[in-house]
Design an enzyme around this catalytic site. Structure first.
Site, PDB file in Angstrom:
ATOM      1  N   GLN A   7       0.831  -1.216   0.000  1.00 44.06           N
ATOM      2  CA  GLN A   7       0.000   0.000   0.000  1.00 44.06           C
ATOM      3  C   GLN A   7       0.861   1.260   0.000  1.00 44.06           C
ATOM      4  O   GLN A   7       0.482   2.294   0.567  1.00 44.06           O
ATOM      5  CB  GLN A   7      -0.951  -0.003   1.196  1.00 44.06           C
ATOM      6  CG  GLN A   7      -2.153  -0.900   1.005  1.00 44.06           C
ATOM      7  CD  GLN A   7      -2.985  -0.512  -0.218  1.00 44.06           C
ATOM      8  OE1 GLN A   7      -3.057   0.645  -0.611  1.00 44.06           O
ATOM      9  NE2 GLN A   7      -3.613  -1.499  -0.842  1.00 44.06           N
ATOM     10  N   SER A   8       2.022   1.204  -0.614  1.00 41.11           N
ATOM     11  CA  SER A   8       2.949   2.333  -0.606  1.00 41.11           C
ATOM     12  C   SER A   8       2.426   3.527  -1.406  1.00 41.11           C
ATOM     13  O   SER A   8       2.123   3.417  -2.601  1.00 41.11           O
ATOM     14  CB  SER A   8       4.287   1.879  -1.194  1.00 41.11           C
ATOM     15  OG  SER A   8       5.101   2.998  -1.480  1.00 41.11           O
TER      16      SER A   8
END
Ligand SMILES: *Cc1c(COP(=O)(O)O)cnc(C)c1O
Length: 347
Positions: free
Chosen positions: A79-80
Site C-alpha cells: 500500500q505504498s
C-alpha cells in the site's frame, strides 16, 4: 546566495500545480478549543491522488530524465504511497514502471495497489524484506531493486532506481522548497505559527522542512510525529539528512545535530501500518468537522498526536499550529473494515 538561488541550480520537472493551499481549519479549531489549526494541503498535489512524495519526485524525476532513463524501478509496501506516486510520475513522463512490493499479493486489489495495477506497472511481490536488506536499499546499495534494474538493462532498456521513499538529499529539496512556499504564505496571511506538525516516516520531509525553516530564520518548530519505530533514533537520522542536504546545496551552515530535531514516538501504536484507535478517531474528527480525509497509516496517527497535545494543553489557545497534510487517503480504502467501526468522531 539565498536559498531560492541555491534551489534553482537543481533541475526540477513540474509535476503539480503549486503552491498548495494553506487553509484555516475553523471548525476543527473550534471543536478542539485549543490553538488555531491550519492545514497545508499537500494532499491536493497531483499524481494519482497526490501526497508528499510529489514534491520529492519533481527533483528525483528530473534526475531520471537527465540520465535518459526509460523505466523507473522502486520499492515500497503493497500500500505504498511512494510507489503509487512514483508510478504516476513515470507514466506522466512517458516511462515504464517496475514496482518491487514488500508483502504477499493480496486476493483483492485495493487502494494504492489498485492504482498501481491500473497504471500498468510491472508488479513484483517479494514477501517480507528483512530489515538489514531494507537498510541497504535505503543506503543506496540496492540489493533488490538493483537486481530488477539489471534484468531490465539486459533487455536493452535504461532503468533508473528511485530511492525508497524519496528520502535522499535530492528528494529532500522538495520540502526545502516547500518551506520557502510556506514562509510566503505565512507572511501573506499575517501569521507566525509556533508549530509545523507532520507525520514522519523516513524523515526526508521533516529534514527538508527543518532545513528550509532554519535557513529562512523562521521561529516555527517542526514537529515530527513518527508513524514507525526504529532501532536508530530518527532525530539522528533526520539531522544527518539535513546536513547532507545542506551540503548538496553548497551551504556550510546550518549544521544540525539530533537535539535540533523534534520527533515523538507516542502515537505509533503497535507499529507501521497498524491503525490505532486514536488515529481512527482523529480521521473521523477531521472528516466530520472539515470534510478533509486523513489516512490510518500516516496523517491520521499524526493528527491523533496533535489532538492529544491540544487536549493535554501542550499546544495552547493563542498559538497557531500548521498541520502538513501529507496525503495518503488512497491507502485508506484498503482499511475499510477497520475504519468502519461503530465509534463516532465529532458529533
Ligand atoms: C511517505 C509519507 C509520509 C512520510 O514522509 P517521509 O518523508 O518518509 O517522512 C507521511 N505521510 C504520507 C501520507 C506518506 O505517504
Amino acid at each position: 546566495m539565498d536559498i531560492f538561488d541555491r534551489l534553482s541550480v537543481f533541475p526540477r520537472v513540474p509535476l503539480t500545480p503549486l503552491p498548495t493551499p494553506l487553509e484555516f481549519a475553523a471548525n476543527l479549531s473550534h471543536f478542539l478549543g485549543g490553538p488555531r489549526i491550519f492545514f497545508k494541503r499537500d494532499d491536493l498535489t497531483a499524481l494519482a491522488f497526490g501526497g508528499n512524495k510529489t514534491r520529492k519526485l519533481e527533483f528525483i524525476m528530473a534526475d531520471a530524465i537527465e540520465k535518459k532513463a526509460d523505466v523507473v524501478v522502486t520499492l515500497g509496501g503493497v500500500q505504498s504511497n511512494w510507489a503509487r506516486q512514483t508510478a504516476s510520475a513515470a507514466r506522466r513522463l512517458g516511462m515504464d514502471v517496475a514496482l518491487v512490493l514488500e508483502g504477499e499479493e493480496p486476493e483483492q486489489y485495493q487502494g494504492n495497489l489498485l492504482l498501481d495495477y491500473l497504471m500498468g506497472c510491472d508488479l513484483r511481490f517479494v514477501g517480507r524484506i528483512p530489515q538489514d536488506v531494507e537498510d541497504k536499499e535505503i543506503a543506496g546499495e540496492c540489493p533488490i531493486t538493483g537486481e530488477v534494474a539489471g534484468e531490465i538493462r539486459a533487455k536493452g532498456r535504461a532503468p533508473y532506481i528511485a530511492p525508497l521513499g524519496g528520502a535522499t538529499p535530492l528528494g529532500n529539496l522538495g520540502y526545502v522548497s516547500a518551506a520557502v512556499e510556506l514562509e510566503r504564505q505565512f507572511s501573506d496571511m499575517g501569521i507566525s505559527p509556533q508549530y509545523l506538525a507532520l507525520a514522519t516516516g523516513t524523515g526526508g520531509t521533516q529534514a527538508g522542512l527543518a532545513l528550509g525553516v532554519e535557513t529562512l530564520g523562521a521561529k516555527t518548530r517542526v514537529m515530527g510525529l513518527s508513524i514507525s519505530r526504529h532501532t536508530r533514533p530518527k532525530e539522528e537520522e533526520i539531522s544527518e539528512l539535513c546536513n547532507r542536504t545542506a551540503e548538496m546545496l553548497g551551504m556550510k551552515h546550518p549544521r544540525f545535530c539530533a537535539d535540533h530535531i523534534d520527533v515523538t514516538y507516542d502515537y505509533v501504536g503497535a507499529g507501521y501500518g497498524v491503525p490505532t484507535e486514536e488515529g481512527i478517531e482523529a480521521i473521523k474528527i477531521v472528516a466530520g468537522t472539515e470534510g478533509i480525509i486523513l489516512d490510518p497509516v500516516y496523517s491520521g496517527k499524526a493528527m491523533a498526536g496533535v489532538i492529544d497535545l491540544v487536549r493535554r494543553g501542550v499546544l495552547k489557545k493563542g498559538e497557531d499550529v500548521v498541520f502538513l497534510h501529507t496525503g495518503g487517503a488512497a491507502a485508506g480504502f484498503a482499511y475499510g473494515d477497520t475504519l468502519r467501526s461503530e465509534k463516532r468522531g465529532a458529533e
